[in-house]
Design an enzyme around this catalytic site. Sequence first.
Site, PDB file in Angstrom:
ATOM      1  N   ASP A  49     -16.981   8.333  51.457  1.00  0.00           N
ATOM      2  CA  ASP A  49     -18.294   8.865  51.809  1.00  0.00           C
ATOM      3  C   ASP A  49     -18.163   9.838  52.972  1.00  0.00           C
ATOM      4  O   ASP A  49     -17.241   9.737  53.776  1.00  0.00           O
ATOM      5  CB  ASP A  49     -19.248   7.727  52.182  1.00  0.00           C
ATOM      6  CG  ASP A  49     -20.700   8.213  52.212  1.00  0.00           C
ATOM      7  OD1 ASP A  49     -21.007   9.214  51.554  1.00  0.00           O
ATOM      8  OD2 ASP A  49     -21.521   7.579  52.902  1.00  0.00           O
ATOM      9  N   GLU A  55     -19.937   9.995  45.822  1.00  0.00           N
ATOM     10  CA  GLU A  55     -21.337  10.030  45.459  1.00  0.00           C
ATOM     11  C   GLU A  55     -21.764  11.445  45.101  1.00  0.00           C
ATOM     12  O   GLU A  55     -21.270  12.403  45.689  1.00  0.00           O
ATOM     13  CB  GLU A  55     -22.128   9.571  46.681  1.00  0.00           C
ATOM     14  CG  GLU A  55     -23.422   8.925  46.382  1.00  0.00           C
ATOM     15  CD  GLU A  55     -24.061   8.436  47.669  1.00  0.00           C
ATOM     16  OE1 GLU A  55     -24.587   7.330  47.674  1.00  0.00           O
ATOM     17  OE2 GLU A  55     -24.023   9.164  48.676  1.00  0.00           O
ATOM     18  N   ASP A 104     -20.695   3.907  57.644  1.00  0.00           N
ATOM     19  CA  ASP A 104     -20.089   4.727  56.594  1.00  0.00           C
ATOM     20  C   ASP A 104     -19.117   3.920  55.739  1.00  0.00           C
ATOM     21  O   ASP A 104     -18.961   4.156  54.544  1.00  0.00           O
ATOM     22  CB  ASP A 104     -19.375   5.931  57.206  1.00  0.00           C
ATOM     23  CG  ASP A 104     -20.336   6.828  57.953  1.00  0.00           C
ATOM     24  OD1 ASP A 104     -21.490   6.964  57.506  1.00  0.00           O
ATOM     25  OD2 ASP A 104     -19.939   7.384  58.990  1.00  0.00           O
TER      26      ASP A 104
END
Length: 407
Positions: free
Chosen positions: A191, A275, A374
């Site tokens: 991420d 993502e 995160d």
Amino acid sequence: MDTATVRTTFKYQLRPTPEQEQALDLVLWRCRTLYNVALEQRKTWWERGQWVSATYYQQKAELPDLKTACPEYAEVNAQVLQDVILRVERAFQAFFRRVKNGETPGYPRFQGRGRYHSFTYPQYGGGAVLDGGVLSLSKIGRIPLRLHRPLQGTLKTVTISREADGWYASISCAEVPREPLPLTGRETGIDVGLKVFLVTAGGEHVENPRHHRKAEKGLRKAQHRVSRRTKGSKRWWKAVGHCAKKYQKVKRQRSDFHHKTALSLVRDYDVIYLEDLQIRNLSRRPNAKPDGNGGYAHNGAAHKAGLNKSINDAGWYAFRRILTCKAAWAGKRVEVIPPAYTSQDCSGCGERIYKSLSVRTHVCTNCGLVLDRDENAALNILASGRAGPSGANVAGCGERSLRSPAR
Ligand SMILES: [Zn+2]
């Protein structure tokens, strides 16, 4: 996608003579003018409501007339001119796509002298031929190039570009054999970090390199100098040149960092989940605003954190493309998962713990898990990717088809 080979681009610096440089500049100038004229024509059609889907072919068919009217265009390779029309077409396709997706459309813009940097021979052999260490361009001449690494595969297209420190040739090749890396049996989710560049599900934090900030500061200074000088003056052009060099340095450093980071991830993991940011950006606000106490919008720290994150996001697209290509080359996989509360949900028990961007630590009130924000998100991305094909997509290499206008 072919499993044994990939498509990739090799970029080499050109060593033109001053006369050849002039000829290249002239071609670039004519291509830019044609681009702007074609854009203007489309705009007029659009405003008159004469919109027809075949405009690309229509404009392409008018090219011979252009050569009759403006003989100087006969001096430019015909396929290069066709590619200019294709670029206009692509700009419009992208514009329509953005309108359709409800994004800020941004009408295709006219290209000034500082914004149009390259022209393309869309078919290798049609005007551009590589012969040892020399690139033969029709109507321009034979230009030596620095072949610092060998070409592989089948040569497809040649793009000539002007950069701050000279001219380059980017040669796109198909059927380049893969160089598989040994499988490790490991998977991870990654991420974008709030403060760092990225965080993996294993808790590795990849920092933004420090020299970036230094180079970016130099760039800002150079930009400031440009803005202080009289536009169009000799000193202004000099400052513009200086600024372009600084910009090129920042760009190269960033790309170098992206390549190194991607390579180390591809070495360590067989599958990397990430993502889909485009969707996440649209869904971020409701996620970040939990229960209407206004903590997100008025909190200075949160605003700054959000800003940092969006700056990272910008580099993230470029990184994602590099990572995907490297993975494909190495026989590994990058999969994109649809975003769904990855930063809110608890990776331990699945409880939804709402938090604004300023909250850096995930603290679960249900199972007691305490984790870096995160890292928690990266774990959720990994879990979501592993959960299976419910929307997970193998990311494409981001390679653009140079032949067909409509994709
Ligand atoms: Zn929990």
